[in-house]
Design a protein around this motif. Sequence first.
Motif, PDB file in Angstrom:
ATOM      1  N   ILE A  44       0.938  -1.200  -0.110  1.00  0.00           N
ATOM      2  CA  ILE A  44       0.035  -0.210   0.164  1.00  0.00           C
ATOM      3  C   ILE A  44       0.907   1.096  -0.036  1.00  0.00           C
ATOM      4  CG2 ILE A  44      -1.493   1.401   1.023  1.00  0.00           C
ATOM      5  CD1 ILE A  44      -3.181  -1.122   0.317  1.00  0.00           C
ATOM      6  N   PHE A  45       2.328   1.390   1.039  1.00  0.00           N
ATOM      7  CA  PHE A  45       3.249   1.661   1.415  1.00  0.00           C
ATOM      8  C   PHE A  45       3.082   2.566  -0.762  1.00  0.00           C
ATOM      9  CE2 PHE A  45       3.320   2.449   5.740  1.00  0.00           C
ATOM     10  CZ  PHE A  45       2.327   2.438   5.858  1.00  0.00           C
ATOM     11  N   LEU A  67       4.485  -1.852  11.328  1.00  0.00           N
ATOM     12  CA  LEU A  67       4.691  -0.989  10.500  1.00  0.00           C
ATOM     13  C   LEU A  67       5.416  -0.951   9.723  1.00  0.00           C
ATOM     14  CD1 LEU A  67       2.428   2.087  11.929  1.00  0.00           C
ATOM     15  CD2 LEU A  67       2.090   0.460  10.052  1.00  0.00           C
ATOM     16  N   PHE A  68       6.117  -1.382  10.609  1.00  0.00           N
ATOM     17  CA  PHE A  68       7.864  -0.888  11.003  1.00  0.00           C
ATOM     18  C   PHE A  68       8.571  -1.248   9.316  1.00  0.00           C
ATOM     19  CE2 PHE A  68       8.246  -1.715  15.135  1.00  0.00           C
ATOM     20  CZ  PHE A  68       8.072  -0.664  15.499  1.00  0.00           C
ATOM     21  N   THR A  69       7.597  -2.490   8.688  1.00  0.00           N
ATOM     22  CA  THR A  69       8.998  -3.477   7.602  1.00  0.00           C
ATOM     23  C   THR A  69       8.289  -1.913   6.439  1.00  0.00           C
ATOM     24  OG1 THR A  69       7.976  -4.987   8.225  1.00  0.00           O
ATOM     25  CG2 THR A  69       9.334  -4.606   6.024  1.00  0.00           C
ATOM     26  N   GLY A  70       7.109  -1.813   6.403  1.00  0.00           N
ATOM     27  CA  GLY A  70       6.732  -0.605   5.342  1.00  0.00           C
ATOM     28  C   GLY A  70       7.584   0.489   5.260  1.00  0.00           C
ATOM     29  N   HIS A  98       0.284  18.656   1.677  1.00  0.00           N
ATOM     30  CA  HIS A  98       1.319  17.669   0.260  1.00  0.00           C
ATOM     31  C   HIS A  98       2.725  17.607   0.811  1.00  0.00           C
ATOM     32  CE1 HIS A  98      -2.209  19.252  -3.241  1.00  0.00           C
ATOM     33  NE2 HIS A  98      -2.506  18.517  -1.796  1.00  0.00           N
ATOM     34  N   ALA A  99       2.381  16.949   2.532  1.00  0.00           N
ATOM     35  CA  ALA A  99       3.851  17.084   2.861  1.00  0.00           C
ATOM     36  C   ALA A  99       4.493  15.422   3.091  1.00  0.00           C
ATOM     37  CB  ALA A  99       4.282  17.515   4.554  1.00  0.00           C
ATOM     38  N   PHE A 100       3.671  14.660   2.878  1.00  0.00           N
ATOM     39  CA  PHE A 100       3.622  12.962   4.064  1.00  0.00           C
ATOM     40  C   PHE A 100       3.879  12.349   2.150  1.00  0.00           C
ATOM     41  CE2 PHE A 100       2.506  14.697   7.408  1.00  0.00           C
ATOM     42  CZ  PHE A 100       4.250  14.749   8.566  1.00  0.00           C
ATOM     43  N   ASP A 101       4.788  11.847   1.743  1.00  0.00           N
ATOM     44  CA  ASP A 101       4.489  10.521   0.948  1.00  0.00           C
ATOM     45  C   ASP A 101       3.502   9.576   1.562  1.00  0.00           C
ATOM     46  OD1 ASP A 101       5.935  11.408  -1.240  1.00  0.00           O
ATOM     47  OD2 ASP A 101       7.604  11.692   0.549  1.00  0.00           O
ATOM     48  N   VAL A 102       3.657   8.897   3.306  1.00  0.00           N
ATOM     49  CA  VAL A 102       3.243   8.343   3.517  1.00  0.00           C
ATOM     50  C   VAL A 102       2.695   8.540   5.179  1.00  0.00           C
ATOM     51  CG1 VAL A 102       3.707   5.873   5.536  1.00  0.00           C
ATOM     52  CG2 VAL A 102       4.314   6.724   3.095  1.00  0.00           C
ATOM     53  N   LEU A 103       1.639   8.539   5.512  1.00  0.00           N
ATOM     54  CA  LEU A 103       0.534   8.900   6.257  1.00  0.00           C
ATOM     55  C   LEU A 103      -0.303   7.734   7.032  1.00  0.00           C
ATOM     56  CD1 LEU A 103       0.276  11.034   8.448  1.00  0.00           C
ATOM     57  CD2 LEU A 103      -1.745  11.873   6.356  1.00  0.00           C
ATOM     58  N   VAL A 104       0.180   7.299   8.306  1.00  0.00           N
ATOM     59  CA  VAL A 104      -1.092   6.870   8.827  1.00  0.00           C
ATOM     60  C   VAL A 104      -1.557   7.498   9.985  1.00  0.00           C
ATOM     61  CG1 VAL A 104      -0.374   4.901  10.098  1.00  0.00           C
ATOM     62  CG2 VAL A 104       1.202   5.345   8.899  1.00  0.00           C
TER      63      VAL A 104
END
Lengths: 449, 226
Positions: A114-115, A135-138, A204-210
């Motif tokens: 997904i990331f 989440l760690f691997t992603g 528009h900052a994060f490429d990945v946001l959880v």
Amino acid sequence: MQATQLFGRQLLADTMPNVSEWQSKLLRRPAMTLTAQWAICQRCGQRTVKQTVRLPRNNYYCPHCFQLGRVTSDQWLWSLPEPNQFARQSGSPLSWTGQLTPAQTACSQEISEIFAAGKTHLLWAVTGVGKTEMLFTGIEQALMKGLRVGIASPRVDVCLELAPRLQVAFVSIPQIVLYGEMPGSYDYRQLTICTTHQLLRFYHAFDVLVIDEVDAFPFAADPGLAYAAEQAKKPTGALLYLTATPSKELQRQERQQKISVSYLPARYHGYPLPEVRLKLTSKWRRSLRKKQLPGAVKRTLKQIVTNKKRFLIFVPHVKDLAILETSLIQSFSALKLATVHASDPERHAKVQRMRDGELDCLVTTTILERGVTFANIDVIVLGADDGVFSTAALVQIAGRAGRKAAYPTGLVQFFAESQTRPIKEARRQIRFVNRKAQREGLLGVHDHD
Amino acid sequence: MTECLLCHRDNLRQPTLWQLLNFRPVENSPLCQTCLNGFKAIPADQSCTGCGRLWPDRLCSDCVRWQGLAEFKNRALYQYNDLLKQFMSQYKFYGDYRLRTVFQTQFCQVIKQFNVDLVIPIPINQATERQRGFNQVAGFLEQLKTTDGLKTLALDKLQPQSAKNRQQRLQTKQPFTLNLGREKFNKKRVLIVDDIYTTGRTIRHAAKLLLDAGASEVRGLTLAHG
């Protein structure tokens, strides 16, 4: 002003900030857009009838997000496009060496995909499943690609608990923790941990946001925060929602296939979630006022005490704490107990004493509904039919029991004057995930590690 | 909207059937009953006649010290308790202009009783007004006819009153000047309105200016004393 302060941020000002060589890259958006009837805030996305928020100078303000500095219609939101100015990682930044169960590994795999693909996704994992580790691997892969990663939660205590764990897992990655009354100031870092309110300051900052605990207050109640999450990530960025109790709205989006969902319906120790037992008890407050425990409650507690178990009692309101405490002392004089509520100055100390086993019982309100783990406890909710207990709250409360592998079961007993929709819904959700876990063969794989 | 603007709980009072059917304007407060009950009024007969604070005697110890300006009498509507502080912070510092309506009816009623010729809100300096977008006192008095009889001398404030201690406040120099010709105040009974009375320095500066301009009587009214 340092240009880095504006990377992927949105700054509210009426004059142009000076960012030297980055000046030509500055983006400017009006802070509010106005229609004939509405004033629409461009920071939190919420609209208001213009008449109600007009200021004497014929401009308008946003009444929804003024806590972060008031947005008015004559201001601009300034930002610099996120340039991902981070040090390249040669090796893996992940220093965590723990093991995931097969079910966790599968989920973790899915999250990484997904990331990488920049999709929006919902992870429905039951309480006490070890979400962070999955989440760690992603995150590791994203960080190695030089992507900017954000992890947000509606609750400050969750952020503060998460940050040190992430710091240990990614020692070499500089991180920053942002929340309302934080001591330091903002800094541009590759890994950001923040409350969901702080997302309103990003653009528009994060490429990945959880987003952790999407079902928790205030995220669930505030449409502005969902908007903030959408806006804080890059248009191409990935957005992952984590929850143990998805709202009706998220479940609907899943059915309409607007959002993809993966499930983790069983805890790592392979035992089902303790199911809720409900006992109808009328007029419990009246008994308490007479310094007596209602009969059914007393019988249950007696059972718990003979079993030498420790327990949590949840009540709807702060004012119920004191009267329940008196009645408890009356009936069980040997019990070591304490009460705790949101504005209790000794809140953290009392929780710690419960964790250390110094207390037998903690009487509390919904503030302990999530984020705390005690070993080997039973859970009681008194007045579960009260309006403060939402479905999500009840599922979370039930999820306090049986979290540790060494003590994977526990009693969850609700006392209510009547069966309400949230109670039914909560019991249904718990049965649903247990059935799902059963079907997927995730139960009974008891591995004690 | 049924949410209280201050505590955000969903318990605003709904109009009753009687109110709906008797075709008179319905006065709906934007705050819930719990919050409104949290504001503690100062009864006029239990207050210091000088500054308006809750005081069993006629003149409180502070006002005895102010005897130089004995003429001045202030009335304060509420005690400046935590809830009112929260209210003022949301209204003034966060700039939630919707809150101006909470005390409007009450200001109307009280000012009517004063029976004065001019009602003058304490002005704020231009920079603050531009930034805040409104004068918080003028907001309270929106439904009344007021006179902008005063203006601030400085365009910008170096340090707000709230950041000073008592001594520094008392040493503050005259911050105001007349905004209209002296003849407008001649033999007039004037009421100055401010939000908070703390040491009385600000409102007494304003009162002195107006008395010097020829006003026959100057009185003060503040939302709170604290």
